[in-house]
Scaffold this motif. Structure first.
Motif, PDB file in Angstrom:
ATOM      1  N   GLY A 155      22.681 -68.476  40.115  1.00 22.11           N
ATOM      2  CA  GLY A 155      23.779 -67.576  39.749  1.00 22.11           C
ATOM      3  C   GLY A 155      25.148 -68.168  39.995  1.00 22.11           C
ATOM      4  N   VAL A 156      25.976 -67.455  40.763  1.00 19.09           N
ATOM      5  CA  VAL A 156      27.362 -67.891  40.965  1.00 19.09           C
ATOM      6  C   VAL A 156      27.489 -69.024  41.971  1.00 19.09           C
ATOM      7  N   LEU A 199      24.279 -61.781  48.540  1.00 22.88           N
ATOM      8  CA  LEU A 199      25.054 -61.520  49.750  1.00 22.88           C
ATOM      9  C   LEU A 199      24.130 -61.475  50.971  1.00 22.88           C
ATOM     10  N   PHE A 200      22.972 -60.831  50.807  1.00 21.02           N
ATOM     11  CA  PHE A 200      22.005 -60.698  51.901  1.00 21.02           C
ATOM     12  C   PHE A 200      21.475 -62.064  52.323  1.00 21.02           C
ATOM     13  N   CYS A 226      26.213 -64.565  36.168  1.00 24.19           N
ATOM     14  CA  CYS A 226      27.549 -64.819  36.710  1.00 24.19           C
ATOM     15  C   CYS A 226      28.065 -63.645  37.539  1.00 24.19           C
ATOM     16  N   ALA A 227      27.191 -62.684  37.828  1.00 22.98           N
ATOM     17  CA  ALA A 227      27.569 -61.539  38.652  1.00 22.98           C
ATOM     18  C   ALA A 227      27.181 -61.795  40.108  1.00 22.98           C
ATOM     19  N   LEU A 228      27.846 -61.099  41.011  1.00 26.77           N
ATOM     20  CA  LEU A 228      27.555 -61.224  42.441  1.00 26.77           C
ATOM     21  C   LEU A 228      26.641 -60.077  42.843  1.00 26.77           C
ATOM     22  N   SER A 273      31.531 -62.607  36.700  1.00 26.88           N
ATOM     23  CA  SER A 273      31.611 -61.931  35.408  1.00 26.88           C
ATOM     24  C   SER A 273      31.865 -60.440  35.585  1.00 26.88           C
ATOM     25  N   LEU A 274      32.577 -59.866  34.637  1.00 27.36           N
ATOM     26  CA  LEU A 274      32.768 -58.414  34.590  1.00 27.36           C
ATOM     27  C   LEU A 274      31.707 -57.740  33.730  1.00 27.36           C
ATOM     28  N   ASN A 275      30.950 -58.543  32.977  1.00 25.56           N
ATOM     29  CA  ASN A 275      29.994 -57.983  32.014  1.00 25.56           C
ATOM     30  C   ASN A 275      28.556 -58.214  32.438  1.00 25.56           C
ATOM     31  N   MET A 276      28.222 -57.869  33.677  1.00 26.30           N
ATOM     32  CA  MET A 276      26.877 -58.156  34.144  1.00 26.30           C
ATOM     33  C   MET A 276      25.818 -57.305  33.460  1.00 26.30           C
ATOM     34  N   LEU A 277      26.216 -56.272  32.750  1.00 23.24           N
ATOM     35  CA  LEU A 277      25.257 -55.461  32.013  1.00 23.24           C
ATOM     36  C   LEU A 277      25.247 -55.819  30.529  1.00 23.24           C
ATOM     37  N   GLN A 278      25.963 -56.895  30.172  1.00 24.09           N
ATOM     38  CA  GLN A 278      26.051 -57.304  28.775  1.00 24.09           C
ATOM     39  C   GLN A 278      25.633 -58.757  28.603  1.00 24.09           C
TER      40      GLN A 278
END
Length: 364
Positions: A174-175, A150-151, A143-145, A133-138
């Motif tokens: 999540g993703v 990653l860790f 759906c954000a990475l 997602s591009l809207n992880m603050l909305q």
């Protein structure tokens, strides 16, 4: 391919921020945006990234080329003709960064640089494709990475023997990146869960995108911490529980600890004690009871690995207090189980901000 150029290509495929890509481009050119670097971007990267999934990627590459051309010109470096032409093509498309609100998803290709056993990192054919997602603050945070995902993925790939042939359950998946990595290292069964319907749908899509890795060993399930029953949680029979960036909302902490408490105990004593009680009532002989006890004790108790960024100390302290009350041990293993840097091209990824904890039950 030169390692610096390899990192540059991986960063573009992962859609790293423009400044990070620019920095890697300069590293590849030993401090400047050389014509060799420009030609590499034109010949290798634009063909792999631009237009591959949707117009968002074209916008991304338009911004990349704009900065690359500007940086070359400002240092009086020749700009290869093809780069100008490619940038002109983007400009003719008349794309606006804010014009695609109806499509807030992008595709990232995460390339892991795995070890060959000699502390050398070599790029293998392990690339995970993810819709994010591009809207992880909305409201679309699931759906954000996130860095903890990653860790945790680096931990799994650096210590595959811990997860291999284990039944693994992730809470707040999540993703789905962690699930793909678990399948890659040979977990016998992987269950990914989330309590948000749109996140679950996106996760299922990502697992399907990576079917060549997951090979039907990854299952996605709806799991709402507040309402999930004890019997449902016990039915998973997970050997290892995992979670990334799931300790951030104090309102959710009690529900999370309830879930973890059941999962960490389900392979240990509760169900078994009920079974033994029934056996006693039926007056089973001493031999059978001792055999069942021995079989039960030989089964290792479940453990959990939680990766998290401690953004709020009060929330973290609250989690530790409730974990203590639930008789759950929380051990910081960040330094003890160090992972390889498998994402050297991800300059935006701050691994130093992430902690890894091992959780286990203190119940007898």
């Amino acid at each position: 391919m030169d390692r610096n150029f390899l990192c540059l290509e991986s960063a573009l495929l992962a859609m790293e921020p423009v400044n990070a890509v620019l920095s890697l481009a300069r590293q590849s050119g030993r401090g400047s945006i050389t014509t060799e670097v420009q030609t590499f971007i034109l010949d290798h990267c634009t063909k792999n990234v631009v237009g591959k999934d949707n117009t968002r990627h074209d916008i991304y590459m338009k911004n990349i080329l704009k900065r690359i051309i500007s940086a070359a010109e400002s240092s009086n470096t020749d700009v290869v003709e093809g780069l100008y032409e490619q940038f002109a093509c983007y400009m003719m498309l008349n794309m606006e960064d804010g014009s695609l609100n109806e499509n807030n998803k992008i595709y990232k290709h995460i390339s892991f640089y795995l070890s060959n056993g000699h502390n050398d990192m070599t790029l293998t054919n392990f690339v995970v494709k993810l819709q994010c997602s591009l809207n992880m603050l909305q409201g679309d945070t699931g759906c954000a990475l996130w860095p903890s995902s990653l860790f945790l993925s680096e931990f799994i790939l650096s210590h595959p023997w811990i997860l291999s042939n284990k039944c693994c359950l992730e809470v707040g998946s999540g993703v789905g990146l962690v699930g793909v990595c678990l399948a890659y290292v040979g977990a016998c069964k992987v269950v990914l869960t989330d309590g948000d319907a749109s996140t679950l749908a996106n996760m299922e899509h990502n697992i399907e995108l990576n079917q060549h890795i997951t090979k039907n060993r990854v299952e996605c399930k709806y799991l709402l911490w507040e309402t999930i029953s004890e019997s449902e949680l016990q039915s998973f029979q997970a050997d290892i529980i995992l979670g990334a960036d799931i300790i951030y909302d104090p309102r959710c902490v009690p529900h999370l600890l309830h879930v973890l408490s059941i999962l960490l105990n389900c392979g240990k004593s509760r169900l078994y004690e009920e079974k033994v009680s029934m056996q006693c009532k039926k007056e089973l002989n001493y031999y059978n009871k001792q055999k069942d006890i021995s079989d039960n004790l030989s089964k290792k108790a479940p453990v959990a690995y939680i990766a998290t960024v401690i953004r709020n100390q009060n929330t973290w302290s609250y989690f530790l207090r409730l974990a203590g009350e639930a008789r759950i041990s929380v051990q910081d293993i960040t330094r003890m189980n160090k992972s390889f840097n498998l994402l050297p091209y991800m300059l935006s990824y701050d691994r130093e901000s992430v902690y890894l904890f091992k959780l286990s039950s203190l119940c007898d």
